[in-house]
Design an enzyme around this catalytic site. Structure first.
Site, short mmCIF file in Angstrom:
data_model
loop_
_atom_site.label_atom_id
_atom_site.label_comp_id
_atom_site.label_asym_id
_atom_site.label_seq_id
_atom_site.Cartn_x
_atom_site.Cartn_y
_atom_site.Cartn_z
N TYR A 58 6.59 -11.67 -3.26
CA TYR A 58 6.53 -10.95 -1.98
C TYR A 58 5.27 -10.11 -1.85
CZ TYR A 58 10.83 -13.03 -0.71
OH TYR A 58 11.76 -13.99 -0.39
N ARG A 61 2.90 -12.53 -0.49
CA ARG A 61 3.18 -12.77 0.93
C ARG A 61 2.69 -11.60 1.77
NH1 ARG A 61 8.06 -15.64 1.42
NH2 ARG A 61 7.83 -15.63 3.67
N GLN A 93 12.79 -16.03 12.56
CA GLN A 93 13.18 -16.27 11.16
C GLN A 93 12.06 -15.77 10.25
OE1 GLN A 93 15.11 -20.44 10.72
NE2 GLN A 93 13.80 -20.56 12.54
N ASN A 94 10.92 -15.46 10.83
CA ASN A 94 9.74 -15.07 10.05
C ASN A 94 9.85 -13.63 9.58
OD1 ASN A 94 8.81 -17.59 10.69
ND2 ASN A 94 7.46 -16.89 12.35
N HIS A 111 15.87 -12.62 9.30
CA HIS A 111 15.78 -12.81 7.84
C HIS A 111 15.03 -11.68 7.17
CE1 HIS A 111 16.56 -17.38 8.48
NE2 HIS A 111 17.66 -16.65 8.49
N GLY A 179 8.49 -23.98 16.33
CA GLY A 179 7.93 -24.01 14.98
C GLY A 179 8.91 -23.78 13.86
N SER A 181 11.75 -26.07 11.23
CA SER A 181 12.21 -27.42 10.86
C SER A 181 13.69 -27.59 11.15
CB SER A 181 11.96 -27.66 9.37
OG SER A 181 12.64 -26.67 8.61
N ALA A 223 1.99 -24.81 18.62
CA ALA A 223 2.46 -23.67 19.41
C ALA A 223 1.33 -23.07 20.24
CB ALA A 223 3.04 -22.61 18.47
C1 BV8 Z 1 24.02 -17.80 5.10
C2 BV8 Z 1 13.43 -15.26 4.29
C3 BV8 Z 1 26.31 -17.23 5.32
C4 BV8 Z 1 12.92 -15.54 2.91
C5 BV8 Z 1 14.74 -17.26 4.70
C6 BV8 Z 1 24.32 -23.64 -0.61
C7 BV8 Z 1 24.30 -22.41 -1.25
C8 BV8 Z 1 24.01 -21.23 -0.55
C9 BV8 Z 1 23.75 -21.28 0.82
C10 BV8 Z 1 23.78 -22.53 1.43
C11 BV8 Z 1 24.07 -23.70 0.75
N1 BV8 Z 1 23.99 -24.73 1.63
C12 BV8 Z 1 23.68 -24.25 2.86
C13 BV8 Z 1 23.57 -22.92 2.74
C14 BV8 Z 1 23.26 -21.98 3.81
C15 BV8 Z 1 21.78 -21.66 3.67
C16 BV8 Z 1 21.00 -22.87 4.14
O1 BV8 Z 1 20.98 -23.17 5.33
N2 BV8 Z 1 20.34 -23.54 3.17
C17 BV8 Z 1 19.53 -24.70 3.49
C18 BV8 Z 1 18.38 -24.78 2.48
C19 BV8 Z 1 20.41 -25.94 3.45
N3 BV8 Z 1 21.57 -20.52 4.53
C20 BV8 Z 1 21.70 -19.30 4.00
O2 BV8 Z 1 21.87 -19.05 2.83
C21 BV8 Z 1 21.64 -18.18 5.03
N4 BV8 Z 1 22.80 -17.34 4.87
O3 BV8 Z 1 24.27 -18.96 5.34
O4 BV8 Z 1 24.98 -16.81 5.00
C22 BV8 Z 1 26.61 -16.76 6.69
C23 BV8 Z 1 26.05 -17.38 7.80
C24 BV8 Z 1 26.38 -16.94 9.08
C25 BV8 Z 1 27.25 -15.88 9.24
C26 BV8 Z 1 27.78 -15.27 8.11
C27 BV8 Z 1 27.47 -15.71 6.84
C28 BV8 Z 1 20.43 -17.28 4.83
C29 BV8 Z 1 19.16 -18.11 4.95
C30 BV8 Z 1 17.96 -17.16 5.01
C31 BV8 Z 1 17.01 -17.47 3.84
N5 BV8 Z 1 15.76 -16.74 4.07
N6 BV8 Z 1 13.65 -16.54 4.98
C32 BV8 Z 1 11.42 -15.56 2.87
O5 BV8 Z 1 10.75 -15.70 3.91
O6 BV8 Z 1 10.91 -15.43 1.73
S1 BV8 Z 1 14.82 -18.85 5.24
C33 BV8 Z 1 13.28 -19.47 5.63
O7 BV8 Z 1 13.35 -20.89 5.61
C34 BV8 Z 1 12.83 -19.19 7.04
O8 BV8 Z 1 13.13 -17.87 7.41
C35 BV8 Z 1 13.52 -20.20 7.88
O9 BV8 Z 1 14.79 -19.75 8.27
C36 BV8 Z 1 13.77 -21.33 6.90
C37 BV8 Z 1 13.04 -22.61 7.26
O10 BV8 Z 1 11.73 -22.30 7.48
P1 BV8 Z 1 11.03 -22.66 8.89
O11 BV8 Z 1 10.73 -21.38 9.57
O12 BV8 Z 1 11.81 -23.66 9.66
O13 BV8 Z 1 9.72 -23.31 8.35
P2 BV8 Z 1 9.54 -24.76 7.76
O14 BV8 Z 1 8.37 -24.71 6.83
O15 BV8 Z 1 10.84 -25.30 7.25
O16 BV8 Z 1 9.16 -25.60 9.05
C38 BV8 Z 1 7.95 -25.28 9.70
C39 BV8 Z 1 8.00 -25.95 11.03
O17 BV8 Z 1 6.86 -25.55 11.77
C40 BV8 Z 1 7.99 -27.46 10.93
O18 BV8 Z 1 8.97 -27.98 11.78
C41 BV8 Z 1 6.59 -27.83 11.44
O19 BV8 Z 1 6.61 -29.06 12.16
C42 BV8 Z 1 6.30 -26.70 12.38
N7 BV8 Z 1 4.88 -26.42 12.58
C43 BV8 Z 1 3.86 -26.60 11.70
N8 BV8 Z 1 2.70 -26.24 12.30
C44 BV8 Z 1 3.01 -25.81 13.55
C45 BV8 Z 1 4.39 -25.92 13.73
N9 BV8 Z 1 5.02 -25.58 14.88
C46 BV8 Z 1 4.25 -25.14 15.88
N10 BV8 Z 1 2.91 -24.99 15.80
C47 BV8 Z 1 2.26 -25.33 14.66
N11 BV8 Z 1 0.92 -25.19 14.58
#
Ligand code: BV8
Ligand code: ZN
Length: 234
Positions: A58, A61, A93-94, A111, A179, A181, A223
């Site tokens: 962090y 970051r 989410q950022n 988040h 932006g 996934s 974006a």
């Molecule tokens: C929860 C902070 C319950 C950290 C983040 C098994 C065990 C435990 C949990 C789980 C499990 N299975 C599923 C889960 C739930 C889990 C989950 O979903 N896991 C996934 C991996 C399957 N979720 C959780 O644990 C969440 N908590 O479920 O609690 C609950 C829920 C509801 C109500 C009560 C209780 C908590 C998740 C939060 C984790 N922390 N961030 C840090 O930053 O260090 S998550 C982090 O990754 C982000 O914040 C974001 O949410 C996520 C994905 O990142 P994205 O932002 O989408 O970025 P990514 O790289 O993936 O994609 C980039 C996109 O941008 C692409 O689409 C690309 O095409 C696009 N792009 C690229 N360039 C551009 C562009 N777009 C526009 N312009 C451009 N130029």
């Protein structure tokens, strides 16, 4: 796209909106951090096992976010907020502060925030831009001496203020997602709730998100290209 005088806009952003400011996305750069999967670093288990390692991640970051500048997409959202006022809500989410630095005010970091930390026991977030790279000198609470952690929602932890998010979405007429996934829940589930409520759904990004089938409209592009010209308000 035309916005009427009664439209209410809910915007959800992800790492992609900060990509053109030079901040790595989670997917775009593989593990985001020198071969470590984010899911292995951004977790309570990683914190328990090795807090110095997590503070290192962090601190890196924080450095990157401080060196980055908001881009035209962040600025476009701040302008739309100026025109819509309380008919606009930005949920990100950022954890970076580029939306704020672009002028956004009506914003919620579901988040957590890079530039806040909190005592694991007192649990009160406070502003913190410090870097903690020295494993022998990790921060502790001045009130109770417990460890200080990043004010970040890790995998397996509950996102912040979900009730407000759901309430704001319920009141909206349009959900714009930019932006992300669509791979992490509950953020990726907001589009499904929007569909159940008859709220219009639009996605902006260079590639289709995982939940693409749930969007009424997908605008493929970056974006900074798509956002500034998306809405003409009356
Ligand atoms: C929860 C902070 C319950 C950290 C983040 C098994 C065990 C435990 C949990 C789980 C499990 N299975 C599923 C889960 C739930 C889990 C989950 O979903 N896991 C996934 C991996 C399957 N979720 C959780 O644990 C969440 N908590 O479920 O609690 C609950 C829920 C509801 C109500 C009560 C209780 C908590 C998740 C939060 C984790 N922390 N961030 C840090 O930053 O260090 S998550 C982090 O990754 C982000 O914040 C974001 O949410 C996520 C994905 O990142 P994205 O932002 O989408 O970025 P990514 O790289 O993936 O994609 C980039 C996109 O941008 C692409 O689409 C690309 O095409 C696009 N792009 C690229 N360039 C551009 C562009 N777009 C526009 N312009 C451009 N130029
Ligand atoms: Zn404390």
């Amino acid at each position: 796209m035309h916005l009427t005088s009664t439209d209410r806009l809910f915007v959800l952003t992800g790492a992609g909106i900060s990509a053109e400011s030079g901040l790595a996305t989670f997917r775009g750069s593989g593990g985001l951090w020198s071969g470590h999967r984010v899911e292995d670093v951004a977790t309570p288990e990683a914190w328990q096992a090795n807090p110095a390692f997590v503070w290192n991640f962090y601190s890196m970051r924080r450095r990157n976010a401080l060196a980055a500048e908001p881009n035209a997409a962040h600025i476009a959202l701040a302008h739309i907020e100026q025109q819509l006022g309380d008919r606009f809500y930005l949920c990100t989410q950022n954890v970076d502060d580029l939306h704020e630095r672009a002028g956004s005010h009506r914003i919620h970091h579901m988040h957590g925030s890079l530039f806040q930390s909190r005592c694991v026991r007192c649990n009160q977030p406070f502003p913190d831009q410090s870097f903690y790279d020295d494993a022998e000198n990790l921060p502790t609470c001045s009130q109770c001496s417990a460890p200080i952690r990043p004010h970040i929602v890790w995998f397996g932890e509950i996102p912040l203020d979900m009730d407000t998010i759901y309430d704001q979405l319920d009141r909206s007429t349009i959900l714009l997602v930019v932006g992300t996934s669509g791979s992490v829940y509950p953020a990726a589930g907001l589009v499904h709730i929007a569909n159940q409520r008859g709220i219009r759904t639009i996605y902006i990004g260079p590639e289709e998100p995982t939940n693409a089938e749930a969007f009424e409209q997908i605008i493929l592009g970056s974006a900074t290209q798509a956002l500034p010209t998306l809405f003409e308000t009356q």
